[in-house]
Every structure is written in C-alpha cells, then in structure tokens.
Design a protein around this motif. Sequence first.
Motif, mmCIF file in Angstrom:
data_model
loop_
_atom_site.group_PDB
_atom_site.id
_atom_site.type_symbol
_atom_site.label_atom_id
_atom_site.label_comp_id
_atom_site.label_asym_id
_atom_site.label_seq_id
_atom_site.Cartn_x
_atom_site.Cartn_y
_atom_site.Cartn_z
ATOM 1 N N PHE A 65 98.133 106.342 86.596
ATOM 2 C CA PHE A 65 97.757 105.298 87.552
ATOM 3 C C PHE A 65 98.853 104.243 87.655
ATOM 4 N N GLU A 69 100.366 104.003 91.340
ATOM 5 C CA GLU A 69 99.657 103.079 92.223
ATOM 6 C C GLU A 69 99.936 101.607 91.944
ATOM 7 N N TYR A 285 90.349 102.735 83.637
ATOM 8 C CA TYR A 285 89.447 102.049 84.557
ATOM 9 C C TYR A 285 88.586 100.992 83.868
ATOM 10 N N MET A 288 89.055 97.416 84.982
ATOM 11 C CA MET A 288 88.680 96.994 86.329
ATOM 12 C C MET A 288 87.193 96.671 86.444
ATOM 13 N N THR A 334 83.367 102.483 96.507
ATOM 14 C CA THR A 334 84.671 102.292 95.875
ATOM 15 C C THR A 334 84.697 101.028 95.026
ATOM 16 N N PHE A 335 84.144 99.929 95.558
ATOM 17 C CA PHE A 335 84.189 98.662 94.836
ATOM 18 C C PHE A 335 82.971 97.811 95.208
ATOM 19 N N GLN A 356 85.358 98.076 90.227
ATOM 20 C CA GLN A 356 85.366 99.416 90.779
ATOM 21 C C GLN A 356 84.022 100.090 90.546
ATOM 22 N N TYR A 440 92.322 103.720 93.944
ATOM 23 C CA TYR A 440 92.141 103.861 92.493
ATOM 24 C C TYR A 440 92.582 105.222 91.951
ATOM 25 N N GLU A 441 93.083 106.128 92.789
ATOM 26 C CA GLU A 441 93.357 107.487 92.323
ATOM 27 C C GLU A 441 94.829 107.735 92.011
#
Length: 495
Positions: A65, A69, A285, A288, A334-335, A356, A440-441
């Motif tokens: 990640f 990203e 994750y 987040m 997603t969020f 998330q 997020y991917e």
Amino acid sequence: MKKYHLIIIILSLALLPSISCNNMLDLEPVSSISSASFWKTEGDAEGAVYGMYERFRDVTSGNLFLWGEARSQNMKQSVGNDFSNMRIFQNTLDATEPGPGWNTLYRVVNDANLILKYVPDIEFVNDENKNHILAEAHAMRAFCYFVLVKTWGGVIIFTEPTEGYVPEKMYKERSSVEAVFDLIKKDIDDALALFANDNFPSGRNRWSKPATNALKGDVYLWTGKVLNGGNSDLSTALNALTDIEASNVSLLPEFGRVFDYDNKGNEEILFASKFQLYESGNTFYYRMYIDQLPPNPLPGAAEIIGVPRDGNYWTLTDESLALFTEDDKRRDETFYELYSLNENTGEYSTFYGCIQLKFNGVVDGGSRYFLDDVIIYRYADVLLMRAEAENALGEDPSESINKVRQRAYGDNYEDHIFVNGSKEENDVEILNERLLELFYEGKRWWDLIRFDKVFEKVPYFENHPEDEYKLLWPIGLNVLSMEPKVVQNPGYQEK
C-alpha cells in the motif's frame, strides 16, 4: 495443513543460521544441510510454497500500500499522527528516510528461486501438480520484480537462490529497467505455459492462470505506456486481460461484499494475499480506523463503526471526497465520514475524519482484527485495465467501463452511462473510475505514473515540477552501506 505449517517452521529455523549480516537484501539463504535434507518429497515442495506465500504477507500487510498508493496524496493525516510514514505522505523521502526498503520483496524472490531450483528434481505423483508449483514461483517472482522496478527503477536481478555466503553471487550491480522487464515477461510466459487450466485454487490466495494474465496485462500496459512499448505491448495487454473472461470471474452484485472477511475467495477475486484470525498479524488498514468515538457523535455512528480499534491516522482529502457522488454506492461501502456535535450551532457539523469500511476486518471476542485478505487483482480492476488498453489502442472502452458503473450506481446508472469520447477525455474518466473503484487497494500512485498525471494530480508535484527524479523511491543509506555495488537513484545523490 498442520504438516505444512510444521514444514514452514522447520524451514524457517534452518534459514536463520545462514543469514549474512552484511547483506542488506537479507535473502534468508538455506544452509547446505537443510537443502540436502529438505528438498526430497512433494510435501517438501508444497511446504516451501506455503512458506513463500507466508513471507509474501510481509509485503502485502503494509508495504504494498505504501509503495502503490500513499504518495499519491489522495489521503492525508487524520486526527492521529503516523510519524513513521509522514514523509511518504509529503513526498519528502531521501536516503536517510527512504520509506520501506526492498528486502521483503527479495526474500520472496529468494523463496521463488529456491522452488525453481529444487522442485524440478522432485518426483511427483502428478506432474501437473509440479508444473503448477513451478508456475506459481515464476508468477510470484515476476510480480515482485514488477513492484521493484516500478518503485526503484533498475534493480539487482537474482535468478538463483542465495545459499551460504558467496560474495560474488550476493553483491551485484543493479540491472537496467529493460533487463528487469525482460525477466518479468519471461517469467510470466513460463508461468502461463505451466498452468494446465484456468481453474482457481480454493480461497483464490495463490497464483493461477487468470491471475497471471492479470499481471501480464498490468505489465504490458506499463511497458506500453511508460516505456514506449507502443501498440504491440498494448495489444498484448488487451489480449491477456480478455483471456481472463474464460475463467470463473464476475462482479459481485454488492460492492462491499467483495472485501468482507466472511466472503474471502469470492468470484470477483483473481488473487489475494491471505490473512486469517489466529494465523497472521493485522494489515496496514488498522491505521485508518478509530480507537474511540468522539464526544457527541452523529446518531447512528456507533452502529456503523461497531467495535473501535487503534487510531485514525489516515483520512481522505477533500479532493478525493468530492469525487464520490452521493448516488455512488461505493461511497458508503468505502468510507464513513464521522461528525460530532458543534455546540455553537447545535448541528452535527464538526468533521472528525473518515474511517475505512473497506477492509475493516473481523470482530472476535469483542476485539477488531484487520485480517481481510489484501487483494492483488480482482475482476473490476481487470475491466478497467482493459478499458485503458482499449482506449490507448483507439478502441471504444464503453462496455468495459459501464460494467463497473452499472454496479456502482445501480438504479441511478442511467445518469452515469459512459459515452465514448476522445482518447484524452476517456483517459480522464478511466483514471477517475479507477480511483473510485480501487480506493485503499494500493493502485493510485502507479496509476498516476502510467497515465502521466503525477504532476497534475499530486499537490507536491504540482508545486515542485522540477522533482521528476522523485517518481522513483530513494535507496536507503543502510542498503547503500551494505551493498557496495548498488548506486543511489539520480537526484537523491546530491540530497
């Protein structure tokens, strides 16, 4: 299963005494005793494959990640402070603070090299099983080198395992980007030739022919667009991505179900890195989510969040939030935007941050664990890569894009039908669609490079157009001090 876990433990213990303290690639070589006694049976080979995937989790739990990203600045610091990754956010990395290094990838490369060296000499009841293991090793090595070359440019190529302290084999110069891609493409071709069919393994957490075709499409899109491979490479990418249609893949009706802990290995997944309760640690994750609700949260927030866990270090930027329309069903899957009461106005308008909902883990015994599988490739990603290849070749990408949008907008799809435009207009739509679909991917940074949009979409690079050298990551001083033949990436040498 217990047998394979025992094999992994024994193999890991055998690896430890032979690690060279002076080699920062840290390839975990196998001692001569262990290599002589271990690589004998089909069970040994299968155990080595399990070990390779287990070490692959060290790549996917967080580093993938960060490499793929975090630098895109589609997210920002939230209420918590993730000091360890702040300079990745800010694009201020240097040799002193280089971000995650490449050693986890090279460990997996070495696992693949061991398999490719020893498994051909092992007798199998069924040669198809042997070929499948060899195909997985080729695909894994190709994927690791693809991440390496996208992140650092030319890197050291190892096609033989490190077994014992042999300086002339361990200390090598970096190869050219072209040479690395030659290896990647050969490994992909070798893997595809060895897979017997398009079947997926149970759980879809190992390489398969469809997953390798997704990697092939990804690789040839990169070389076609970034390395001037042109229409030849783009056509190869499109053909590989189209071949996936013959396998058992589909878009799930509900976007959020793709990622749920209790729905691992579903038909949208081509390949995911496996995480399991009581078997592996948390993924990245956890940074987040949220450790507790703020005072006076918006009614209903507690039910949506459920069991809190850890700290909310990362949140969406205003620009990212603005891209999600209210009628996009992916938004609420997603969020979640968390607001608390503003006592001055009496309204729930004090923004606390986004958490998330994608990859929000599983609750067990009253605690939350972030153990959703980390997805490497899924069918929606394939469709959008296919749209990208079609558009680059001057073909109409509407069908590929609209399959994704139909699920995303449901009853409101008629308001969001993609209509073919110019290449430039289509690229804008495809890139935005990839952000909405794949948030997020771990894809956004590499997408921006492939579409040549880093200097338009990333605030740091908009303000520092002279810093083109930062498209590659720096090599850390620790690596440079221990690898005498490795040279720093240009631009960082003077910093």
